[in-house]
Enzyme design. Structure first.
Site, PDB file in Angstrom:
ATOM      1  N   ASP A 132      85.689 -29.372  31.560  1.00 35.17           N
ATOM      2  CA  ASP A 132      85.727 -30.321  32.672  1.00 35.17           C
ATOM      3  C   ASP A 132      85.650 -31.742  32.125  1.00 35.17           C
ATOM      4  O   ASP A 132      86.443 -32.616  32.482  1.00 35.17           O
ATOM      5  CB  ASP A 132      84.542 -30.022  33.607  1.00 35.17           C
ATOM      6  CG  ASP A 132      84.464 -30.992  34.769  1.00 35.17           C
ATOM      7  OD1 ASP A 132      85.511 -31.250  35.377  1.00 35.17           O
ATOM      8  OD2 ASP A 132      83.358 -31.485  35.054  1.00 35.17           O
ATOM      9  N   ASP A 189      80.238 -33.150  21.132  1.00 38.71           N
ATOM     10  CA  ASP A 189      79.934 -34.583  21.009  1.00 38.71           C
ATOM     11  C   ASP A 189      80.846 -35.235  19.969  1.00 38.71           C
ATOM     12  O   ASP A 189      81.495 -36.249  20.228  1.00 38.71           O
ATOM     13  CB  ASP A 189      78.444 -34.808  20.688  1.00 38.71           C
ATOM     14  CG  ASP A 189      77.939 -33.959  19.532  1.00 38.71           C
ATOM     15  OD1 ASP A 189      78.640 -33.007  19.122  1.00 38.71           O
ATOM     16  OD2 ASP A 189      76.839 -34.251  19.022  1.00 38.71           O
ATOM     17  N   LYS A 216      78.909 -26.292  21.409  1.00 37.74           N
ATOM     18  CA  LYS A 216      77.698 -27.016  20.992  1.00 37.74           C
ATOM     19  C   LYS A 216      76.724 -25.962  20.473  1.00 37.74           C
ATOM     20  O   LYS A 216      75.575 -25.856  20.912  1.00 37.74           O
ATOM     21  CB  LYS A 216      77.126 -27.801  22.192  1.00 37.74           C
ATOM     22  CG  LYS A 216      75.943 -28.686  21.879  1.00 37.74           C
ATOM     23  CD  LYS A 216      76.284 -29.918  21.064  1.00 37.74           C
ATOM     24  CE  LYS A 216      75.020 -30.651  20.656  1.00 37.74           C
ATOM     25  NZ  LYS A 216      75.286 -31.844  19.805  1.00 37.74           N
ATOM     26  N   TYR A 272      79.088 -23.118  35.630  1.00 35.12           N
ATOM     27  CA  TYR A 272      79.625 -23.138  36.996  1.00 35.12           C
ATOM     28  C   TYR A 272      79.298 -21.890  37.820  1.00 35.12           C
ATOM     29  O   TYR A 272      79.841 -21.725  38.906  1.00 35.12           O
ATOM     30  CB  TYR A 272      81.145 -23.326  36.948  1.00 35.12           C
ATOM     31  CG  TYR A 272      81.559 -24.770  36.801  1.00 35.12           C
ATOM     32  CD1 TYR A 272      81.378 -25.439  35.592  1.00 35.12           C
ATOM     33  CD2 TYR A 272      82.125 -25.469  37.863  1.00 35.12           C
ATOM     34  CE1 TYR A 272      81.760 -26.756  35.447  1.00 35.12           C
ATOM     35  CE2 TYR A 272      82.510 -26.794  37.726  1.00 35.12           C
ATOM     36  CZ  TYR A 272      82.328 -27.437  36.516  1.00 35.12           C
ATOM     37  OH  TYR A 272      82.707 -28.737  36.384  1.00 35.12           O
TER      38      TYR A 272
END
Ligand code: IPM
Ligand code: MG
Length: 370
Positions: free
Chosen positions: A259, A235, A202, A141
């Site tokens: 988010d 995931d 991740k 962001y």
């Protein structure tokens, strides 16, 4: 007793009506405050080229905290086309005001509780009680983006290999920002008697940025041996959350993953009508329903105001009005359980203000019973 000063920023579309609903509830809770209205939203982008004008930032500096409704955001090209003609060729770029407030005011915690209120027909499962801590100032962001890779970047070997004309968005993650969001999650867990914190990442692919996040998370976790700690790839986490939502408790993660995961968690407890956030820093905070401005419903007083009402409760809690905050949450819970006053998303035909008045009436019963 000194009155609180609240910057009141309803914004666009349904932001107006859900904030009106929240006011009914704040008043019924006996919360004494001055509400200072601030300009924010699409209209100010069009007319002034700034959706968050400087005078609004001044207002934020003069208040205890802010309450924010919703904002309309459109893609960059549309944003420029909708500007007043005299502003069009000034090279202005639209950036989401809520993202700007989070960054400018260093509101580094995005706190998103997702609790299944008993009897909510929209619950995916009963007893879900998750809290997402989303890092709110960096990650994907930061707004460092290039529609085409700049030539000067090509001196870096890894960049030299990128296809011509590649668009790039930079993700920046620091140890310090990672540490403070994870600390906030653990402190919350300790104070609320939560059993477990899960750090989501991740790191198997985003080795640099998620590596730093994970390292910080591990360091912090080591200081809280009484709280169970685990980590998960984002995931897999999405899958497990759906499969076994009761296995999770406090979730802490970087900005974009937060988010996404917070919408997933929200959907399991009733969707955007129940999703609310605190954007919290050390000295200031902005509370909001997580949903957008829903232009197609604007002015109809049909949308569910419970997310906004819950955000108001969270604001009171942050201000130290813990009893009133608890009363608001209990009143919401009661209205949901009774089932008599429901907006369309919950299968009913009550309007926005009907729900607000139902919550207010529950609060009045609480007071009368004292
Ligand atoms: C949220 C929203 C915002 C975000 C948008 C409106 C910029 O989706 O608060 O989750 O991406 O953070
Ligand atoms: Mg979102």
């Amino acid at each position: 007793m000194s009155r609180y000063r609240i910057a009141w920023l309803p914004g666009d579309g349904i932001g107006q009506e859900v904030c009106e609903a929240a006011r009914v509830v704040l008043d019924a809770a006996g919360f004494a405050a001055d509400y200072l209205p601030g300009d924010i939203g699409w209209e100010y982008w069009r007319r002034e080229g700034d959706a968050l004008p400087a005078r609004t930032l001044d207002l934020l500096r003069q208040t205890d905290c802010a309450f924010f409704g919703a904002i309309t955001s459109k893609p960059a090209s549309v944003a420029v086309r909708e500007l007043a003609p005299e502003l069009r060729d000034r090279g202005l770029t639209y950036r989401s005001p809520i993202v700007r407030m989070r960054q400018m005011l260093d509101l580094y915690v995005c706190l998103r509780p997702c609790r299944a209120f008993p009897g909510n027909p929209l619950n995916y499962r009963e007893n879900i009680d998750l809290v997402v801590f989303r890092e709110n100032t960096e990650g994907m962001y930061i707004g460092v983006e290039f529609p085409r890779i700049p030539q000067e970047f090509r001196v870096v070997p890894a960049m030299a290999q990128l296809p011509d004309g590649a668009a790039i968005s930079i993700r920046s993650v620091t140890y310090g920002a990672s540490r403070r969001i994870v600390e906030a999650a653990f402190e919350y867990a300790v104070k609320r008697g939560r059993r477990k914190v899960t750090a989501v990442h991740k790191a198997n692919v985003l080795r640099a940025t998620c590596g730093v996040f994970l390292e910080a998370a591990q360091e912090v976790a080591g200081r809280y041996p009484q709280i169970e700690f685990d980590t998960a790839n984002v995931d897999a986490m999405s899958m497990w959350l759906l499969k076994n939502p009761l296995n999770y408790d406090v979730i802490v993660t970087t900005n974009l993953f937060g988010d996404i995961l917070s919408d997933l968690c929200a959907q399991m407890v009733g969707g955007m009508g129940f999703a609310y956030s605190g954007n919290i820093g050390d000295a200031y905070a902005v509370f909001e329903p997580t949903h957008g401005s829903a232009p197609k419903y604007a002015g109809q007083y049909r949308v569910n105001p419970l997310a906004t009402i819950l955000a108001a409760g969270m604001m009171l809690e942050w201000l130290g009005e813990v009893d009133k905050a608890g009363e608001i949450e209990r009143a919401v819970s009661e209205v949901v359980a009774q089932g008599a006053t429901r907006t369309y998303d919950m299968g009913g035909n009550a309007g926005t203000m009907d729900v607000a008045h139902a919550v207010a009436a529950c609060l009045q019963h609480t007071h009368a019973a004292r």
